[in-house]
Design a protein around this motif. Structure first.
Motif, PDB file in Angstrom:
ATOM      1  N   HIS A 172       0.828  -1.205   0.000  1.00 38.01           N
ATOM      2  CA  HIS A 172       0.000   0.000   0.000  1.00 38.01           C
ATOM      3  C   HIS A 172       0.865   1.259   0.000  1.00 38.01           C
ATOM      4  CE1 HIS A 172      -3.200  -2.759   0.958  1.00 38.01           C
ATOM      5  NE2 HIS A 172      -2.650  -3.064   2.123  1.00 38.01           N
ATOM      6  N   ALA A 173       0.295   2.365  -0.537  1.00 37.80           N
ATOM      7  CA  ALA A 173       1.043   3.620  -0.577  1.00 37.80           C
ATOM      8  C   ALA A 173       0.110   4.819  -0.601  1.00 37.80           C
ATOM      9  CB  ALA A 173       1.964   3.650  -1.791  1.00 37.80           C
ATOM     10  N   ARG A 174       0.622   5.915  -0.032  1.00 37.82           N
ATOM     11  CA  ARG A 174      -0.030   7.234  -0.121  1.00 37.82           C
ATOM     12  C   ARG A 174       1.050   8.256  -0.428  1.00 37.82           C
ATOM     13  NH1 ARG A 174      -3.179   6.650   5.240  1.00 37.82           N
ATOM     14  NH2 ARG A 174      -5.199   5.953   4.539  1.00 37.82           N
ATOM     15  N   LEU A 175       0.651   9.353  -1.084  1.00 39.29           N
ATOM     16  CA  LEU A 175       1.583  10.432  -1.403  1.00 39.29           C
ATOM     17  C   LEU A 175       0.885  11.770  -1.217  1.00 39.29           C
ATOM     18  CD1 LEU A 175       4.189  11.667  -2.659  1.00 39.29           C
ATOM     19  CD2 LEU A 175       3.145  11.263  -4.910  1.00 39.29           C
ATOM     20  N   ASP A 184      -1.388  18.292  -0.124  1.00 34.11           N
ATOM     21  CA  ASP A 184      -2.501  17.713  -0.886  1.00 34.11           C
ATOM     22  C   ASP A 184      -2.276  16.212  -1.064  1.00 34.11           C
ATOM     23  OD1 ASP A 184      -3.717  20.203  -1.273  1.00 34.11           O
ATOM     24  OD2 ASP A 184      -2.550  20.580  -3.093  1.00 34.11           O
ATOM     25  N   LEU A 185      -3.278  15.414  -0.727  1.00 32.88           N
ATOM     26  CA  LEU A 185      -3.214  13.971  -0.954  1.00 32.88           C
ATOM     27  C   LEU A 185      -3.433  13.728  -2.445  1.00 32.88           C
ATOM     28  CD1 LEU A 185      -3.031  11.114   0.244  1.00 32.88           C
ATOM     29  CD2 LEU A 185      -5.511  11.194   0.565  1.00 32.88           C
ATOM     30  N   ARG A 215       0.299  10.868 -11.064  1.00 32.23           N
ATOM     31  CA  ARG A 215      -0.513  12.037 -10.725  1.00 32.23           C
ATOM     32  C   ARG A 215       0.265  13.300 -11.091  1.00 32.23           C
ATOM     33  NH1 ARG A 215      -4.407   8.569 -10.208  1.00 32.23           N
ATOM     34  NH2 ARG A 215      -4.962   7.913  -8.130  1.00 32.23           N
ATOM     35  N   MET A 216      -0.462  14.347 -11.502  1.00 32.36           N
ATOM     36  CA  MET A 216       0.157  15.599 -11.927  1.00 32.36           C
ATOM     37  C   MET A 216       0.128  16.624 -10.789  1.00 32.36           C
ATOM     38  SD  MET A 216      -1.279  16.109 -15.792  1.00 32.36           S
ATOM     39  CE  MET A 216      -2.979  15.983 -15.296  1.00 32.36           C
ATOM     40  N   LYS A 217       1.192  17.425 -10.727  1.00 32.40           N
ATOM     41  CA  LYS A 217       1.253  18.527  -9.755  1.00 32.40           C
ATOM     42  C   LYS A 217       2.107  19.626 -10.366  1.00 32.40           C
ATOM     43  CE  LYS A 217       0.509  20.106  -5.527  1.00 32.40           C
ATOM     44  NZ  LYS A 217      -0.800  20.413  -4.996  1.00 32.40           N
ATOM     45  N   ASN A 218       1.605  20.868 -10.335  1.00 37.01           N
ATOM     46  CA  ASN A 218       2.372  22.011 -10.823  1.00 37.01           C
ATOM     47  C   ASN A 218       3.337  22.455  -9.730  1.00 37.01           C
ATOM     48  OD1 ASN A 218       0.977  22.118 -13.284  1.00 37.01           O
ATOM     49  ND2 ASN A 218      -0.663  23.322 -12.375  1.00 37.01           N
ATOM     50  N   LEU A 236      11.284  24.770  -2.710  1.00 32.87           N
ATOM     51  CA  LEU A 236      11.199  23.456  -2.081  1.00 32.87           C
ATOM     52  C   LEU A 236       9.747  23.168  -1.720  1.00 32.87           C
ATOM     53  CD1 LEU A 236      14.329  23.587   0.244  1.00 32.87           C
ATOM     54  CD2 LEU A 236      13.989  22.069  -1.708  1.00 32.87           C
ATOM     55  N   THR A 237       9.285  21.980  -2.058  1.00 34.50           N
ATOM     56  CA  THR A 237       7.897  21.586  -1.848  1.00 34.50           C
ATOM     57  C   THR A 237       7.851  20.393  -0.906  1.00 34.50           C
ATOM     58  OG1 THR A 237       7.343  22.358  -4.068  1.00 34.50           O
ATOM     59  CG2 THR A 237       5.783  20.861  -3.016  1.00 34.50           C
ATOM     60  N   GLU A 238       6.958  20.462   0.073  1.00 36.05           N
ATOM     61  CA  GLU A 238       6.849  19.401   1.075  1.00 36.05           C
ATOM     62  C   GLU A 238       6.244  18.130   0.467  1.00 36.05           C
ATOM     63  OE1 GLU A 238       5.016  18.784   5.536  1.00 36.05           O
ATOM     64  OE2 GLU A 238       4.099  20.247   4.203  1.00 36.05           O
ATOM     65  N   ILE A 239       6.834  16.976   0.827  1.00 31.32           N
ATOM     66  CA  ILE A 239       6.274  15.688   0.409  1.00 31.32           C
ATOM     67  C   ILE A 239       6.235  14.731   1.596  1.00 31.32           C
ATOM     68  CG2 ILE A 239       6.942  15.847  -2.018  1.00 31.32           C
ATOM     69  CD1 ILE A 239       9.256  13.955  -1.373  1.00 31.32           C
ATOM     70  N   VAL A 240       5.237  13.870   1.580  1.00 31.44           N
ATOM     71  CA  VAL A 240       5.109  12.781   2.549  1.00 31.44           C
ATOM     72  C   VAL A 240       4.706  11.541   1.763  1.00 31.44           C
ATOM     73  CG1 VAL A 240       3.883  11.891   4.573  1.00 31.44           C
ATOM     74  CG2 VAL A 240       4.384  14.338   4.406  1.00 31.44           C
ATOM     75  N   ILE A 241       5.444  10.459   1.966  1.00 33.04           N
ATOM     76  CA  ILE A 241       5.121   9.178   1.336  1.00 33.04           C
ATOM     77  C   ILE A 241       4.902   8.171   2.461  1.00 33.04           C
ATOM     78  CG2 ILE A 241       5.889   7.334  -0.208  1.00 33.04           C
ATOM     79  CD1 ILE A 241       7.926   9.480  -1.318  1.00 33.04           C
TER      80      ILE A 241
END
Length: 195
Positions: free
Chosen positions: A105-108, A113-114, A130-133, A139-144
């Motif tokens: 399983h995975a989430r991003l 934004d989920l 998935r697309m993201k501008n 620097l953009t925050e990410i959580v996986i």
């Protein structure tokens, strides 16, 4: 995973910084200040599938793992979870395509934004990109989040400027973060008098 507003930072060159932003909504806000370091994401490895029983934390240079049926860490191979957190430096001001190739399983989340949620079925790699501008130099925050239930295990965080050009996000574009002491600071915003 609340929505974030990035602040503007001015470095005075003497160890002092000024941080500012404009808040348009009243209420209570948390100010959090982080140091960002290039070279990977922070991985929090858990002995359970609920991200509760922390086994270890480390910096992973990239998310490109093929564990097979072996161990994810020294004392665990099944019914485990990993949360990677940090920042990503975009390739430029473009629409980026993101994909998490994973079993099970995975989430991003990107910038709060989920964008991908594959937590209720196996094989997260079945989800399309998935697309993201994103904006150059920001620097953009990410959580996986990744959950391994049983059987073969793999996890790969990929990106590209098209769905056909996806590659593993390199460590040069990944940043780990450390919150400075005495954070968060609570800020209360109230509206002015109504006439």
């Amino acid at each position: 995973h609340n929505k974030r507003v990035q602040c503007n930072v001015t470095d005075f060159g003497n160890g002092l910084y000024e941080i500012g932003t404009t808040l348009y909504s009243q209420g209570i806000h948390d100010l959090r200040i982080w140091h960002a370091f290039p070279g990977g994401l922070r991985g929090d490895y858990h002995y359970d599938t609920f991200f509760e029983n922390l086994a270890l934390s480390r910096i992973d240079k990239d998310i490109n793992f093929e564990w097979g049926t072996g161990r994810l860490i020294s004392r665990g191979s099944d019914y485990m979870s990993i949360r990677w957190t940090g920042l990503i430096m975009p390739l430029g001001t473009f629409t980026h395509y993101f994909k998490v190739r994973a079993d099970d399983h995975a989430r991003l989340w990107i910038d709060g934004d989920l964008v991908l949620d594959h937590m209720h079925q196996t094989r997260g790699d079945l989800q399309p990109a998935r697309m993201k501008n994103l904006t150059a130099g920001v620097l953009t925050e990410i959580v996986i989040e990744y959950v391994e239930i049983i059987g073969p295990a793999y996890a790969q965080f990929m990106w590209g400027l098209s769905e056909d050009s996806l590659v593993t996000v390199p460590m040069e574009n990944l940043y780990s973060t450390y919150q400075i002491n005495h954070m968060p600071v609570e800020i209360k915003v109230v509206s002015g008098a109504t006439v």
